[in-house]
Design an enzyme around this catalytic site. Structure first.
Site, PDB file in Angstrom:
ATOM      1  N   ALA A  91       0.877  -0.953  -0.177  1.00 36.27           N
ATOM      2  CA  ALA A  91      -0.291   0.499  -0.138  1.00 36.27           C
ATOM      3  C   ALA A  91       0.718   1.491   0.068  1.00 36.27           C
ATOM      4  CB  ALA A  91      -1.320  -0.173   0.902  1.00 36.27           C
ATOM      5  N   GLY A 138       0.400  -4.871   0.683  1.00 38.32           N
ATOM      6  CA  GLY A 138      -0.739  -5.377   0.053  1.00 38.32           C
ATOM      7  C   GLY A 138      -0.334  -6.200  -0.688  1.00 38.32           C
ATOM      8  N   GLU A 182      -0.745  -9.331  -0.319  1.00 34.88           N
ATOM      9  CA  GLU A 182      -1.975  -9.676   0.340  1.00 34.88           C
ATOM     10  C   GLU A 182      -3.052  -9.911  -1.278  1.00 34.88           C
ATOM     11  OE1 GLU A 182      -2.985  -7.459   4.446  1.00 34.88           O
ATOM     12  OE2 GLU A 182      -2.177  -6.331   2.582  1.00 34.88           O
ATOM     13  N   GLU A 200       4.196  -5.264   7.776  1.00 35.18           N
ATOM     14  CA  GLU A 200       3.834  -3.515   8.769  1.00 35.18           C
ATOM     15  C   GLU A 200       4.518  -3.578   9.903  1.00 35.18           C
ATOM     16  OE1 GLU A 200       0.757  -5.758   5.060  1.00 35.18           O
ATOM     17  OE2 GLU A 200       1.908  -6.660   6.138  1.00 35.18           O
TER      18      GLU A 200
END
Length: 260
Positions: free
Chosen positions: A66, A111, A114, A134
């Site tokens: 992200a 992300g 993911e 993260e």
């Protein structure tokens, strides 16, 4: 449809969705997630697409995560809304009727990892890197990583990756089952396309019902899953593809499936 951060194309029943923010290593900001979601909407409405490929532009990054710059000053409400938007988009990818292959061509962090886990399976280039960094930034994975990663690689491996924020290479990803195959960077898309075309050559109804049965079964007890398999197996016998596939086998010829 034109997008700023995503390149979308359809060819011979195969849709390719490419995240295209090379200056940001294809990191996911809200605009990119919205465009990715719009692409999934196009695929959902198509009667012609049989396989989907998700990848990143360039030869360095699939999706580096992200966009930290975009997230750094978010409030709790803004962070929750961004996480929910990405979660909903990735769940739509996971629930597409068509098989979805992740072609991981570099960094798949946060992300990006993911997103790859939301696909049905993953092929990686030999320079690919995977991780959930993260906790090193003071947050948890927020795009489904705490749920999908342990389901893909197992509880222990998933917890280790998330708790330590370690980044692993393509070979390690192969060893723990995060990816199915590793190829040289220059060959990755060619190999992914070979598999996509192989899937597309099969009975599309049977492939999609198989995906539905697998996904349903992974989220319920085995008795319920087997009962659902029995239902989709029976449905196949109402299709022209079943008649063609079995007829071709008996007649010793190659089947010509129509998706009907």
């Amino acid at each position: 449809m034109e997008f700023n951060n995503v390149i979308y194309k359809e060819e011979e029943g195969i849709a390719t969705v490419m995240i295209n923010r090379p200056k940001a290593l294809n990191a996911l900001n809200p605009e990119t997630v919205e465009e990715l979601n719009a692409c999934i909407g196009l695929i959902e409405k198509s009667k012609d697409i049989q396989v989907v490929i998700v990848t990143g532009s360039g030869n360095t990054s699939f999706v580096a995560g992200a966009d930290i710059v975009a997230m750094s000053n978010m409030t709790p409400i803004e962070g929750r809304l961004f996480g929910k938007m990405a979660q909903d988009t990735f769940t739509r990818i996971e629930n597409l009727p068509q098989p979805v292959i992740a072609a991981v061509n570099g960094y798949a962090l946060g992300g990006g990892c993911e997103l790859a886990c939301a696909c049905d399976f993953r092929y990686a280039s030999d320079n690919a890197k995977f991780g959930q960094p993260e906790v090193g930034l003071g947050v948890t994975p927020g795009f489904g990583g705490t749920q999908r990663l342990p389901r893909v690689v197992g509880r222990g491996q998933g917890k280790e990756m998330i708790y330590t924020a370690k980044i692993i290479d393509a070979q390690k990803a192969l060893d723990i089952g995060l990816v199915n195959e590793v190829f040289p960077q220059a060959c990755l898309m060619e190999e992914v396309m070979k598999t996509a075309k192989l899937i597309a050559s099969k009975g599309s109804i049977a492939v999609q019902l198989s995906k539905a049965a697998i996904n349903r079964g992974l989220n319920c007890d085995i008795v319920t899953g087997i009962a659902y398999e029995d239902e989709v197996f029976a449905i196949c016998f109402a299709t022209a593809d079943q008649k063609e596939g079995m007829g071709a086998f008996v007649e010793k010829r190659k089947p010509k499936f129509t998706g009907q």
